[in-house]
Design a protein around this motif. Structure first.
Motif, PDB file in Angstrom:
ATOM      1  N   UNK A  12       0.835  -1.193   0.000  1.00  0.00           N
ATOM      2  CA  UNK A  12       0.000   0.000   0.000  1.00  0.00           C
ATOM      3  C   UNK A  12       0.871   1.245   0.000  1.00  0.00           C
ATOM      4  N   UNK A  13       0.227   2.369  -0.260  1.00  0.00           N
ATOM      5  CA  UNK A  13       0.919   3.655  -0.324  1.00  0.00           C
ATOM      6  C   UNK A  13       1.169   4.149   1.095  1.00  0.00           C
ATOM      7  N   UNK A  14       2.345   3.836   1.618  1.00  0.00           N
ATOM      8  CA  UNK A  14       2.635   4.142   3.012  1.00  0.00           C
ATOM      9  C   UNK A  14       2.805   5.642   3.246  1.00  0.00           C
ATOM     10  N   UNK A  15       3.278   6.387   2.277  1.00  0.00           N
ATOM     11  CA  UNK A  15       3.415   7.837   2.437  1.00  0.00           C
ATOM     12  C   UNK A  15       2.047   8.465   2.670  1.00  0.00           C
ATOM     13  N   UNK A  16       1.030   7.965   1.977  1.00  0.00           N
ATOM     14  CA  UNK A  16      -0.342   8.435   2.159  1.00  0.00           C
ATOM     15  C   UNK A  16      -0.824   8.100   3.571  1.00  0.00           C
ATOM     16  N   UNK A  17      -0.463   6.929   4.049  1.00  0.00           N
ATOM     17  CA  UNK A  17      -0.814   6.465   5.386  1.00  0.00           C
ATOM     18  C   UNK A  17      -0.235   7.417   6.444  1.00  0.00           C
ATOM     19  N   UNK A  18       1.036   7.770   6.327  1.00  0.00           N
ATOM     20  CA  UNK A  18       1.700   8.674   7.272  1.00  0.00           C
ATOM     21  C   UNK A  18       1.059  10.057   7.209  1.00  0.00           C
ATOM     22  N   UNK A  19       0.817  10.549   6.009  1.00  0.00           N
ATOM     23  CA  UNK A  19       0.200  11.866   5.843  1.00  0.00           C
ATOM     24  C   UNK A  19      -1.184  11.911   6.486  1.00  0.00           C
ATOM     25  N   UNK A  20      -1.974  10.853   6.304  1.00  0.00           N
ATOM     26  CA  UNK A  20      -3.301  10.779   6.925  1.00  0.00           C
ATOM     27  C   UNK A  20      -3.187  10.805   8.449  1.00  0.00           C
ATOM     28  N   UNK A  21      -2.219  10.075   8.987  1.00  0.00           N
ATOM     29  CA  UNK A  21      -2.026  10.007  10.442  1.00  0.00           C
ATOM     30  C   UNK A  21      -1.652  11.377  11.004  1.00  0.00           C
ATOM     31  N   UNK A  48       4.816   5.884  12.636  1.00  0.00           N
ATOM     32  CA  UNK A  48       4.007   5.544  11.466  1.00  0.00           C
ATOM     33  C   UNK A  48       4.836   5.133  10.255  1.00  0.00           C
ATOM     34  N   UNK A  49       6.159   5.205  10.322  1.00  0.00           N
ATOM     35  CA  UNK A  49       6.982   4.798   9.167  1.00  0.00           C
ATOM     36  C   UNK A  49       6.746   3.351   8.790  1.00  0.00           C
ATOM     37  N   UNK A  50       6.283   2.571   9.715  1.00  0.00           N
ATOM     38  CA  UNK A  50       6.016   1.153   9.484  1.00  0.00           C
ATOM     39  C   UNK A  50       4.805   0.766  10.313  1.00  0.00           C
ATOM     40  N   UNK A  51       4.138  -0.270   9.925  1.00  0.00           N
ATOM     41  CA  UNK A  51       3.038  -0.774  10.742  1.00  0.00           C
ATOM     42  C   UNK A  51       3.556  -1.785  11.763  1.00  0.00           C
ATOM     43  N   UNK A  52       4.869  -1.961  11.816  1.00  0.00           N
ATOM     44  CA  UNK A  52       5.465  -2.825  12.835  1.00  0.00           C
ATOM     45  C   UNK A  52       5.708  -1.981  14.085  1.00  0.00           C
ATOM     46  N   UNK A  53       5.432  -2.531  15.250  1.00  0.00           N
ATOM     47  CA  UNK A  53       5.676  -1.787  16.487  1.00  0.00           C
ATOM     48  C   UNK A  53       7.141  -1.368  16.597  1.00  0.00           C
ATOM     49  N   UNK A  54       7.363  -0.174  17.166  1.00  0.00           N
ATOM     50  CA  UNK A  54       8.715   0.345  17.339  1.00  0.00           C
ATOM     51  C   UNK A  54       8.912   0.696  18.811  1.00  0.00           C
ATOM     52  N   UNK A  55      10.056   0.323  19.345  1.00  0.00           N
ATOM     53  CA  UNK A  55      10.367   0.571  20.742  1.00  0.00           C
ATOM     54  C   UNK A  55      10.937   1.969  20.963  1.00  0.00           C
ATOM     55  N   UNK A  56      10.900   2.396  22.210  1.00  0.00           N
ATOM     56  CA  UNK A  56      11.373   3.736  22.568  1.00  0.00           C
ATOM     57  C   UNK A  56      12.850   3.925  22.233  1.00  0.00           C
ATOM     58  N   UNK A 104       2.588   1.533  18.142  1.00  0.00           N
ATOM     59  CA  UNK A 104       2.091   1.631  16.768  1.00  0.00           C
ATOM     60  C   UNK A 104       1.109   2.792  16.705  1.00  0.00           C
ATOM     61  N   UNK A 105       0.957   3.348  15.525  1.00  0.00           N
ATOM     62  CA  UNK A 105       0.019   4.440  15.341  1.00  0.00           C
ATOM     63  C   UNK A 105      -1.416   3.955  15.385  1.00  0.00           C
ATOM     64  N   UNK A 106      -2.298   4.832  15.823  1.00  0.00           N
ATOM     65  CA  UNK A 106      -3.726   4.538  15.859  1.00  0.00           C
ATOM     66  C   UNK A 106      -4.376   5.163  14.634  1.00  0.00           C
ATOM     67  N   UNK A 107      -5.122   4.356  13.898  1.00  0.00           N
ATOM     68  CA  UNK A 107      -5.748   4.828  12.665  1.00  0.00           C
ATOM     69  C   UNK A 107      -7.029   5.615  12.909  1.00  0.00           C
ATOM     70  N   UNK A 108      -7.582   5.548  14.122  1.00  0.00           N
ATOM     71  CA  UNK A 108      -8.829   6.268  14.409  1.00  0.00           C
ATOM     72  C   UNK A 108      -8.705   7.027  15.733  1.00  0.00           C
ATOM     73  N   UNK A 109      -7.783   7.978  15.812  1.00  0.00           N
ATOM     74  CA  UNK A 109      -7.572   8.675  17.080  1.00  0.00           C
ATOM     75  C   UNK A 109      -8.736   9.581  17.490  1.00  0.00           C
ATOM     76  N   UNK A 110      -9.606   9.901  16.548  1.00  0.00           N
ATOM     77  CA  UNK A 110     -10.738  10.771  16.871  1.00  0.00           C
ATOM     78  C   UNK A 110     -11.811  10.034  17.675  1.00  0.00           C
ATOM     79  N   UNK A 111     -11.732   8.709  17.742  1.00  0.00           N
ATOM     80  CA  UNK A 111     -12.681   7.885  18.488  1.00  0.00           C
ATOM     81  C   UNK A 111     -11.935   7.129  19.576  1.00  0.00           C
TER      82      UNK A 111
END
Length: 181
Positions: A12-21, A48-56, A104-111
């Protein structure tokens, strides 16, 4: 993310994913009267660079390398990154993956919601599930048993479609190119 989507992280278009986030984060912070500082934005972008979890500590390393590339001296201090992560979690912009001590990033932070995840053992991608019915069932069953729920964490380990393909190697990161699901 809707459960009807295919497993996120592949093709998928990951740049679009990051921009949306980032756009969603701006809206959420504006509505809540909070500030998405430059550091918080950079941390959210890295998550959000990846959908894989990233540690601190991986975030600290990436931020320190970026700082060095910008000609600034010194490493980013761990408390600085932890404060940014705490803010992002408080705002519902990221979820903590307990089993990996990562984010990981949340895709629906408004809810505001609890995150339930499918985590690929091959590539590490985490896909957030809609938990409404699951939440209701767990709460009802706990009520039936007179159990006081303090915390719910659901993380399901398995193999995503890309890692199940013939010839796929464990630990291989898949491309983020292509159409967004």
């Amino acid at each position: 993310m809707a459960d009807a989507e295919r497993f996120t992280g592949h093709e998928h278009d990951h740049a679009h994913c990051v921009a949306d986030a980032l756009s969603a984060a701006d809206i959420v912070c504006s509505q809540r009267g909070t500030r998405l500082t430059e550091l918080r934005r950079r941390v959210l972008t890295l998550i959000w660079e990846s959908h894989a979890p990233i540690g601190a500590y991986e975030l600290i390393d990436k931020l320190s390398r970026a700082r060095e590339a910008d000609g600034e001296a010194g490493r980013v201090a761990p408390p600085t990154v932890y404060r940014a992560i705490d803010f992002l979690m408080e705002q519902g912009l990221v979820h903590r993956i307990e089993s990996r001590n990562a984010f990981v990033g949340c895709a629906q932070p408004e809810h505001p919601h609890r995150g339930y995840f499918l985590i690929c053992e091959g590539c590490g991608t985490a896909h957030e599930l809609e938990g409404g019915a699951l939440d209701a069932n767990l709460k009802a069953r706990a009520r039936d048993l007179d159990f006081d729920i303090r915390r719910i964490t659901i993380e399901v380990a398995g193999r995503c479609p890309g890692c199940r393909k013939p010839g796929a190697r464990a630990g291989t990161t898949h491309s983020h190119a292509g159409d967004h699901a």
